[in-house]
Write a protein that holds these residues in place. Structure first.
Motif, PDB file in Angstrom:
ATOM      1  N   GLN A 173       0.850  -1.187   0.000  1.00 54.21           N
ATOM      2  CA  GLN A 173       0.000   0.000   0.000  1.00 54.21           C
ATOM      3  C   GLN A 173       0.883   1.232   0.000  1.00 54.21           C
ATOM      4  OE1 GLN A 173      -3.547   0.109  -0.025  1.00 54.21           O
ATOM      5  NE2 GLN A 173      -3.137   2.273  -0.448  1.00 54.21           N
ATOM      6  N   ALA A 174       0.889   1.926  -1.139  1.00 51.15           N
ATOM      7  CA  ALA A 174       1.692   3.140  -1.276  1.00 51.15           C
ATOM      8  C   ALA A 174       0.858   4.367  -0.945  1.00 51.15           C
ATOM      9  CB  ALA A 174       2.250   3.250  -2.687  1.00 51.15           C
ATOM     10  N   LEU A 201       7.168   9.509   0.029  1.00 50.34           N
ATOM     11  CA  LEU A 201       6.272   8.395  -0.241  1.00 50.34           C
ATOM     12  C   LEU A 201       6.553   7.269   0.742  1.00 50.34           C
ATOM     13  CD1 LEU A 201       6.446   8.195  -4.140  1.00 50.34           C
ATOM     14  CD2 LEU A 201       5.032   9.681  -2.696  1.00 50.34           C
ATOM     15  N   SER A 202       5.506   6.576   1.124  1.00 51.74           N
ATOM     16  CA  SER A 202       5.641   5.422   1.994  1.00 51.74           C
ATOM     17  C   SER A 202       4.943   4.236   1.364  1.00 51.74           C
ATOM     18  CB  SER A 202       5.020   5.701   3.370  1.00 51.74           C
ATOM     19  OG  SER A 202       5.722   6.714   4.053  1.00 51.74           O
ATOM     20  N   CYS A 203       5.432   3.063   1.678  1.00 49.27           N
ATOM     21  CA  CYS A 203       4.818   1.832   1.184  1.00 49.27           C
ATOM     22  C   CYS A 203       4.851   0.832   2.331  1.00 49.27           C
ATOM     23  CB  CYS A 203       5.578   1.310  -0.021  1.00 49.27           C
ATOM     24  SG  CYS A 203       4.984  -0.277  -0.652  1.00 49.27           S
ATOM     25  N   VAL A 204       3.673   0.423   2.750  1.00 47.97           N
ATOM     26  CA  VAL A 204       3.559  -0.548   3.824  1.00 47.97           C
ATOM     27  C   VAL A 204       3.244  -1.910   3.209  1.00 47.97           C
ATOM     28  CG1 VAL A 204       2.328  -1.209   5.907  1.00 47.97           C
ATOM     29  CG2 VAL A 204       2.750   1.208   5.429  1.00 47.97           C
ATOM     30  N   VAL A 205       3.993  -2.904   3.627  1.00 45.73           N
ATOM     31  CA  VAL A 205       3.839  -4.250   3.082  1.00 45.73           C
ATOM     32  C   VAL A 205       3.218  -5.150   4.143  1.00 45.73           C
ATOM     33  CG1 VAL A 205       5.009  -6.217   2.050  1.00 45.73           C
ATOM     34  CG2 VAL A 205       5.848  -3.891   1.629  1.00 45.73           C
ATOM     35  N   SER A 206       2.194  -5.855   3.772  1.00 42.92           N
ATOM     36  CA  SER A 206       1.576  -6.824   4.673  1.00 42.92           C
ATOM     37  C   SER A 206       1.668  -8.208   4.046  1.00 42.92           C
ATOM     38  CB  SER A 206       0.119  -6.453   4.939  1.00 42.92           C
ATOM     39  OG  SER A 206      -0.614  -6.384   3.736  1.00 42.92           O
ATOM     40  N   GLY A 207       1.885  -9.197   4.910  1.00 44.46           N
ATOM     41  CA  GLY A 207       2.041 -10.559   4.422  1.00 44.46           C
ATOM     42  C   GLY A 207       3.491 -10.846   4.073  1.00 44.46           C
ATOM     43  N   GLY A 208       3.889 -12.065   4.213  1.00 48.68           N
ATOM     44  CA  GLY A 208       5.259 -12.434   3.910  1.00 48.68           C
ATOM     45  C   GLY A 208       6.226 -11.938   4.980  1.00 48.68           C
ATOM     46  N   SER A 209       7.498 -12.086   4.709  1.00 46.58           N
ATOM     47  CA  SER A 209       8.540 -11.635   5.622  1.00 46.58           C
ATOM     48  C   SER A 209       9.232 -10.436   5.005  1.00 46.58           C
ATOM     49  CB  SER A 209       9.539 -12.765   5.867  1.00 46.58           C
ATOM     50  OG  SER A 209      10.578 -12.330   6.698  1.00 46.58           O
ATOM     51  N   PHE A 210       8.887  -9.249   5.500  1.00 45.30           N
ATOM     52  CA  PHE A 210       9.339  -8.014   4.861  1.00 45.30           C
ATOM     53  C   PHE A 210      10.855  -7.936   4.767  1.00 45.30           C
ATOM     54  CE2 PHE A 210       8.970  -3.796   3.365  1.00 45.30           C
ATOM     55  CZ  PHE A 210       9.908  -3.009   4.013  1.00 45.30           C
ATOM     56  N   SER A 211      11.541  -8.314   5.811  1.00 48.34           N
ATOM     57  CA  SER A 211      12.992  -8.158   5.847  1.00 48.34           C
ATOM     58  C   SER A 211      13.735  -9.176   4.994  1.00 48.34           C
ATOM     59  CB  SER A 211      13.481  -8.237   7.298  1.00 48.34           C
ATOM     60  OG  SER A 211      13.174  -9.501   7.856  1.00 48.34           O
ATOM     61  N   TYR A 232       3.815   6.648  -8.976  1.00 49.52           N
ATOM     62  CA  TYR A 232       4.940   5.957  -8.351  1.00 49.52           C
ATOM     63  C   TYR A 232       4.445   4.643  -7.739  1.00 49.52           C
ATOM     64  CZ  TYR A 232       8.030   9.910  -8.964  1.00 49.52           C
ATOM     65  OH  TYR A 232       8.821  10.892  -9.523  1.00 49.52           O
ATOM     66  N   TYR A 233       5.169   3.577  -8.042  1.00 47.66           N
ATOM     67  CA  TYR A 233       4.819   2.240  -7.582  1.00 47.66           C
ATOM     68  C   TYR A 233       5.927   1.681  -6.695  1.00 47.66           C
ATOM     69  CZ  TYR A 233       1.519   2.357 -11.494  1.00 47.66           C
ATOM     70  OH  TYR A 233       0.517   2.693 -12.369  1.00 47.66           O
ATOM     71  N   CYS A 234       5.533   1.075  -5.594  1.00 48.55           N
ATOM     72  CA  CYS A 234       6.501   0.320  -4.816  1.00 48.55           C
ATOM     73  C   CYS A 234       6.366  -1.154  -5.197  1.00 48.55           C
ATOM     74  CB  CYS A 234       6.310   0.515  -3.317  1.00 48.55           C
ATOM     75  SG  CYS A 234       4.706   0.013  -2.667  1.00 48.55           S
ATOM     76  N   ALA A 235       7.451  -1.882  -5.017  1.00 51.26           N
ATOM     77  CA  ALA A 235       7.471  -3.276  -5.414  1.00 51.26           C
ATOM     78  C   ALA A 235       8.385  -4.074  -4.496  1.00 51.26           C
ATOM     79  CB  ALA A 235       7.924  -3.407  -6.867  1.00 51.26           C
ATOM     80  N   ARG A 236       8.034  -5.345  -4.320  1.00 52.70           N
ATOM     81  CA  ARG A 236       8.851  -6.240  -3.509  1.00 52.70           C
ATOM     82  C   ARG A 236       9.551  -7.243  -4.417  1.00 52.70           C
ATOM     83  NH1 ARG A 236       7.109 -10.837   0.857  1.00 52.70           N
ATOM     84  NH2 ARG A 236       7.305 -12.120  -1.019  1.00 52.70           N
ATOM     85  N   ILE A 285      15.454  -3.831 -12.494  1.00 51.79           N
ATOM     86  CA  ILE A 285      14.677  -4.443 -13.568  1.00 51.79           C
ATOM     87  C   ILE A 285      13.314  -4.879 -13.042  1.00 51.79           C
ATOM     88  CG2 ILE A 285      14.663  -6.226 -15.333  1.00 51.79           C
ATOM     89  CD1 ILE A 285      16.942  -4.190 -15.552  1.00 51.79           C
ATOM     90  N   GLU A 286      12.270  -4.531 -13.769  1.00 54.77           N
ATOM     91  CA  GLU A 286      10.908  -4.852 -13.322  1.00 54.77           C
ATOM     92  C   GLU A 286      10.699  -6.340 -13.104  1.00 54.77           C
ATOM     93  OE1 GLU A 286       8.532  -1.528 -15.929  1.00 54.77           O
ATOM     94  OE2 GLU A 286       7.391  -3.184 -15.052  1.00 54.77           O
ATOM     95  N   SER A 287      11.276  -7.152 -13.936  1.00 53.97           N
ATOM     96  CA  SER A 287      11.054  -8.597 -13.830  1.00 53.97           C
ATOM     97  C   SER A 287      11.620  -9.184 -12.546  1.00 53.97           C
ATOM     98  CB  SER A 287      11.645  -9.311 -15.044  1.00 53.97           C
ATOM     99  OG  SER A 287      13.037  -9.063 -15.123  1.00 53.97           O
ATOM    100  N   GLY A 288      12.424  -8.416 -11.830  1.00 53.10           N
ATOM    101  CA  GLY A 288      12.971  -8.873 -10.557  1.00 53.10           C
ATOM    102  C   GLY A 288      12.000  -8.733  -9.396  1.00 53.10           C
ATOM    103  N   TYR A 289      10.842  -8.175  -9.659  1.00 56.83           N
ATOM    104  CA  TYR A 289       9.873  -7.893  -8.609  1.00 56.83           C
ATOM    105  C   TYR A 289       8.621  -8.738  -8.786  1.00 56.83           C
ATOM    106  CZ  TYR A 289      13.001  -4.172  -7.413  1.00 56.83           C
ATOM    107  OH  TYR A 289      14.123  -3.474  -7.026  1.00 56.83           O
ATOM    108  N   ALA A 290       8.176  -9.301  -7.671  1.00 58.42           N
ATOM    109  CA  ALA A 290       7.053 -10.230  -7.716  1.00 58.42           C
ATOM    110  C   ALA A 290       5.729  -9.601  -7.291  1.00 58.42           C
ATOM    111  CB  ALA A 290       7.353 -11.432  -6.819  1.00 58.42           C
ATOM    112  N   TYR A 291       5.801  -8.569  -6.483  1.00 58.94           N
ATOM    113  CA  TYR A 291       4.588  -7.941  -5.964  1.00 58.94           C
ATOM    114  C   TYR A 291       4.670  -6.432  -6.152  1.00 58.94           C
ATOM    115  CZ  TYR A 291       3.894 -12.463  -3.749  1.00 58.94           C
ATOM    116  OH  TYR A 291       3.735 -13.803  -3.521  1.00 58.94           O
ATOM    117  N   TRP A 292       3.520  -5.853  -6.492  1.00 61.50           N
ATOM    118  CA  TRP A 292       3.457  -4.425  -6.781  1.00 61.50           C
ATOM    119  C   TRP A 292       2.311  -3.769  -6.024  1.00 61.50           C
ATOM    120  CZ3 TRP A 292       6.807  -1.930 -10.223  1.00 61.50           C
ATOM    121  CH2 TRP A 292       7.697  -2.776 -10.907  1.00 61.50           C
ATOM    122  N   GLY A 293       2.547  -2.525  -5.625  1.00 63.22           N
ATOM    123  CA  GLY A 293       1.482  -1.739  -5.022  1.00 63.22           C
ATOM    124  C   GLY A 293       0.620  -1.110  -6.099  1.00 63.22           C
TER     125      GLY A 293
END
Length: 123
Positions: A4-5, A19-29, A93-97, A106-114
């Motif tokens: 959530q950005a 900008l802030s992006c809060v990630v829920s689910g998974g292991s953030f670190s 602006y999009y945050c991504a994990r 590279i975009e393909s390196g990211y699995a999840y997007w806000g």
């Protein structure tokens, strides 16, 4: 996993935004994080990325010296501090994990997007 950005808005050239992006689910670190942006009529482009521990970052040449990426693993949050904003920074602006422990430009390196947050910089 959900991202959530927030923090976008309408500012004047020379102003700052965070900008802030809060990630829920998974292991953030466990994962690198990144910020990308997409201006009207243009392809999405890399802005900044940070390692999972926050000890290494990468910035696009267009934002070096003006933007800073950081993360707070205790709060599952990644931030993008944007200073000296220019009209050409106007974009969604999009945050991504990242898909793993690495970070990438590279975009393909990211699995999840806000969902994206709009930044508009007026001249």
């Amino acid at each position: 996993v959900q991202l959530q950005a927030s923090g976008g808005g309408l500012v004047q050239a020379g102003d700052s935004l965070r900008l802030s992006c809060v990630v829920s689910g998974g292991s953030f670190s466990s994962n690198g994080m990144g910020w990308f942006r997409q201006a009207p009529g243009k392809e999405r482009e890399f802005v900044a990325a940070i390692s999972r521990r926050g000890d290494s970052t990468d910035l696009a040449d267009s934002v070096k010296g003006r933007f800073t990426i950081s993360r707070d693993n205790a709060k599952n949050t990644v931030r993008l501090q944007m200073n000296s904003l220019k009209p050409e920074d106007t974009a969604v602006y999009y945050c991504a994990r990242s898909a793993g422990g690495f970070y990438s430009a590279i975009e393909s390196g990211y699995a999840y997007w806000g969902q994206g947050t709009q930044v508009t910089v007026s001249s």
